[in-house]
Design an enzyme around this catalytic site. Structure first.
Site, PDB file in Angstrom:
ATOM      1  N   LYS A 184       3.242   5.690  -7.381  1.00  0.00           N
ATOM      2  CA  LYS A 184       2.174   6.303  -8.189  1.00  0.00           C
ATOM      3  C   LYS A 184       2.348   7.816  -8.252  1.00  0.00           C
ATOM      4  CE  LYS A 184      -1.880   6.477  -6.267  1.00  0.00           C
ATOM      5  NZ  LYS A 184      -2.080   7.926  -6.061  1.00  0.00           N
ATOM      6  N   ASN A 185       2.635   8.436  -7.100  1.00  0.00           N
ATOM      7  CA  ASN A 185       2.835   9.885  -7.075  1.00  0.00           C
ATOM      8  C   ASN A 185       4.020  10.295  -7.936  1.00  0.00           C
ATOM      9  OD1 ASN A 185       0.684  10.151  -5.357  1.00  0.00           O
ATOM     10  ND2 ASN A 185       1.903  10.490  -3.516  1.00  0.00           N
TER      11      ASN A 185
ATOM     12  N   GLU B 265       1.552   3.882  -3.322  1.00  0.00           N
ATOM     13  CA  GLU B 265       1.204   5.295  -3.249  1.00  0.00           C
ATOM     14  C   GLU B 265       2.397   6.169  -3.632  1.00  0.00           C
ATOM     15  OE1 GLU B 265      -0.927   8.683  -2.896  1.00  0.00           O
ATOM     16  OE2 GLU B 265      -1.717   6.633  -2.793  1.00  0.00           O
TER      17      GLU B 265
ATOM     18  N   HIS C 204       0.832  -1.204   0.000  1.00  0.00           N
ATOM     19  CA  HIS C 204       0.000   0.000   0.000  1.00  0.00           C
ATOM     20  C   HIS C 204       0.867   1.255   0.000  1.00  0.00           C
ATOM     21  CE1 HIS C 204      -3.567   2.459   1.255  1.00  0.00           C
ATOM     22  NE2 HIS C 204      -2.617   3.209   1.776  1.00  0.00           N
TER      23      HIS C 204
END
Length: 402
Positions: free
Chosen positions: A275-276, A272, A268
């Site tokens: 992805k950013n 994140e 998780h």
């Protein structure tokens, strides 16, 4: 898993709960107030909730969960169920008391009331369940835990929906500010939710057929490099779908290095961060004829910490905007839900995506802190951003209970 007697109980927000009781009592007699607990549930339930909200929560550690779940024999499962039967109502009651008394009218938002009622329903289920005395009781108790686990599956997006409605109202009134009380509450609420789901999920997982190198949800040989590669594949897949292309991500570290951790938590957080970075690099170099510079993910093995660094050249974040990345009222992505047109009869109980709510980084930091780690972001405006994910390798850190 049962907490040891020596495990210190961590208590905070006591004054918040006491003030909540006083405020609840003050409004209990008001007519036509349908958003208060006392108007939706009988007095015995409400009194029981606030009585439990005054009790201390008992924290556990990753190491304790590992040691306790190593041989999930009938006796240990029974002790685990007995601990959860006593502990979960206390944790749920703390959250209900807070949900009942939020500022800026947030407690009256329909999504917030929905989440509150889920917590009350689970509290009542646990309180009405008789003492767990034998294996048959434990099996029945576990079935109830599965139902509770499913009931709260959408709590994060539904809460996000309620906060988004408040944000839009305050923006329309030109009153939108940092709202530190809301941020502090959400940090505590989501951190508590992580703990509750870990406790329930670990107990349920100990009933599943054993998997190599797993004790419940915890992988005793979790490879950060392998988890990172899975997270990268998932993040690049989303980037490809959104932009039609995705920058490369280079991983530095040995896949043979392992340590005990919850792989789903690590996935998780890394998903994140990657992805950013993909989004930042693609936005900056998407129209360029030159290939975008690769994102770098480094895994460092320390004596106390395992640290993962995600570095990109996506242009960075202005220093004035760095504080915003940790708030729940800010996002640079397009909001996925216009609260004015949301279907109140949504069968899924709320939106299933969080992109656009600004929740990715704050919740990732909570996942890191839950087991004694942390997440730090260092940015060079005009160049790029480095994210440092620190994970406690020893597993001895106590839950930071709100």
């Amino acid at each position: 898993m049962m907490a040891s007697a020596a495990a210190p109980a961590i208590v905070s927000g006591f004054g918040f709960v006491v003030r909540g009781i006083a405020r609840a009592a003050a409004v209990a007699s008001r007519p036509n107030v349908s958003v208060r607990l006392i108007d939706s549930f009988n007095k015995e339930v409400v009194d029981d909730i606030f009585a439990h909200a005054l009790k201390k929560q008992t924290g556990v550690s990753l190491k304790y969960m590992l040691d306790f779940g190593q041989n999930p024999i009938e006796r240990q499962l029974l002790l685990s169920a007995q601990f959860l039967h006593k502990e979960l109502p206390v944790r749920l009651a703390h959250r209900v008391a807070e949900l009942e008394n939020l500022p800026y009218g947030l407690s009256a938002k329909k999504p917030i009331l929905q989440v509150r009622d889920w917590y009350v329903d689970s509290f009542r289920d646990l309180r009405s369940f008789p003492p767990v005395r034998d294996a048959a009781d434990e099996q029945s108790f576990t079935l109830m835990l599965r139902k509770i686990y499913r009931r709260h599956a959408n709590a994060v997006p539904v809460m996000a929906k309620g906060v988004s409605e408040l944000r839009e109202e305050l923006r329309a009134q030109q009153r939108l500010s940092e709202l530190p009380e809301i941020h502090q509450f959400l940090d505590g609420f989501y951190l508590s939710r992580i703990g509750i789901r870990i406790l329930i999920g670990q107990h349920i997982a100990l009933h599943e057929p054993p998997k190599p190198s797993y004790i419940g949800l915890i992988c005793t040989r979790c490879s950060p490099v392998l988890v990172a590669q899975d997270a990268i594949n998932d993040a690049r897949s989303i980037c490809m779908r959104e932009y039609g292309d995705a920058p490369e991500v280079s991983v530095y570290g040995s896949p043979d290095f392992t340590f005990p951790y919850v792989p789903s938590h690590l996935h998780h957080m890394l998903f994140e961060l990657v992805k950013n970075s993909l989004r930042a690099v693609q936005d900056r170099f998407g129209d360029s004829d030159d290939p975008p510079p690769p994102i770098r993910l480094v895994v460092a093995e320390g004596g106390e910490d395992v640290t993962l660094k995600v570095s990109d050249e996506g242009g960075g974040i202005p220093r004035s905007g760095l504080a915003n990345i940790w708030t729940y009222l800010y996002s640079t992505a397009k909001s996925p839900v216009d609260p004015r047109v949301v279907d109140d009869n949504d069968s899924n109980g709320g939106p299933v995506v969080l992109a656009g709510y600004g929740y990715g980084l704050p919740i990732s930091r909570l996942y890191a802190r839950y087991f004694g780690g942390d997440l730090q972001i260092i940015s060079m405006e005009g160049y790029g951003t480095d994210a440092y994910l620190h994970l406690n390798r020893l597993g001895t850190s106590q839950e930071p209970l709100p």
